[in-house]
Motif scaffolding. Sequence first.
Motif, PDB file in Angstrom:
ATOM      1  N   TYR A  50     -21.673  20.837   7.734  1.00 37.60           N
ATOM      2  CA  TYR A  50     -21.326  20.865   9.147  1.00 37.60           C
ATOM      3  C   TYR A  50     -20.459  22.065   9.519  1.00 37.60           C
ATOM      4  CZ  TYR A  50     -22.987  16.092   8.696  1.00 37.60           C
ATOM      5  OH  TYR A  50     -23.737  14.989   8.405  1.00 37.60           O
ATOM      6  N   GLY A  51     -20.769  23.217   8.944  1.00 37.72           N
ATOM      7  CA  GLY A  51     -20.042  24.432   9.274  1.00 37.72           C
ATOM      8  C   GLY A  51     -18.630  24.489   8.739  1.00 37.72           C
ATOM      9  N   GLY A  52     -18.321  23.598   7.809  1.00 41.76           N
ATOM     10  CA  GLY A  52     -16.970  23.576   7.255  1.00 41.76           C
ATOM     11  C   GLY A  52     -15.972  22.896   8.165  1.00 41.76           C
ATOM     12  N   THR A  53     -16.454  22.044   9.062  1.00 40.05           N
ATOM     13  CA  THR A  53     -15.578  21.405  10.042  1.00 40.05           C
ATOM     14  C   THR A  53     -15.007  20.072   9.568  1.00 40.05           C
ATOM     15  OG1 THR A  53     -17.455  20.317  11.122  1.00 40.05           O
ATOM     16  CG2 THR A  53     -16.792  22.489  11.978  1.00 40.05           C
ATOM     17  N   VAL A  54     -15.487  19.546   8.444  1.00 40.18           N
ATOM     18  CA  VAL A  54     -15.027  18.218   8.013  1.00 40.18           C
ATOM     19  C   VAL A  54     -13.820  18.283   7.082  1.00 40.18           C
ATOM     20  CG1 VAL A  54     -17.248  17.089   8.372  1.00 40.18           C
ATOM     21  CG2 VAL A  54     -16.733  18.107   6.156  1.00 40.18           C
ATOM     22  N   ILE A  55     -13.447  19.490   6.615  1.00 43.08           N
ATOM     23  CA  ILE A  55     -12.230  19.661   5.822  1.00 43.08           C
ATOM     24  C   ILE A  55     -11.562  20.955   6.261  1.00 43.08           C
ATOM     25  CG2 ILE A  55     -13.200  18.458   3.820  1.00 43.08           C
ATOM     26  CD1 ILE A  55     -13.315  21.199   2.414  1.00 43.08           C
ATOM     27  N   ASP A  56     -10.424  21.234   5.685  1.00 42.65           N
ATOM     28  CA  ASP A  56      -9.697  22.468   5.967  1.00 42.65           C
ATOM     29  C   ASP A  56     -10.540  23.658   5.523  1.00 42.65           C
ATOM     30  OD1 ASP A  56      -7.866  24.504   6.272  1.00 42.65           O
ATOM     31  OD2 ASP A  56      -6.470  23.748   4.768  1.00 42.65           O
TER      32      ASP A  56
END
Length: 146
Positions: A49-55
């Motif tokens: 998801y584009g790196g949006t679920v973690i820092d």
Amino acid sequence: MLRTRGLAIAAVLGAVATCLAATPAPAQPDAREPTAPVLLKVGTFNIEYGGTVIDFDQIVQGVRASDADVLGIEEAWGNVPRLAREAGWPYYSVRTGVISRYPLIDPPGSRGRYVFVEPLPGRVVAVQNVHLPSAPYGPNHIVRGA
């Protein structure tokens, strides 16, 4: 395989991205000396998801920890330039979702299907980034006790 809070880096270097061709360019048209092989470490990284679920910094750390030269980024959602910049990798292709420590060449006729990586001047490798579908999920199809 490296893990970063639920994200996995497929660190199977050299085999994960599809390398289509390695073409050494001779110094002269009649050069007959063999050229030494070039080690190129490639891999793939699904940033989910584009790196949006973690820092996002953890994703950058994962790229650095991979020790790869070229990475195909899956589910980048427009974050390929940001990831390359923050990881300190100077080259990227938004069309193919590839980041690289080496120059990338978008060849005519590739239609965004692959890019050339140039690890040494005049020597290129074609790299294709493929994101396989998640369904049907293979492990769910294993018949137990058969």
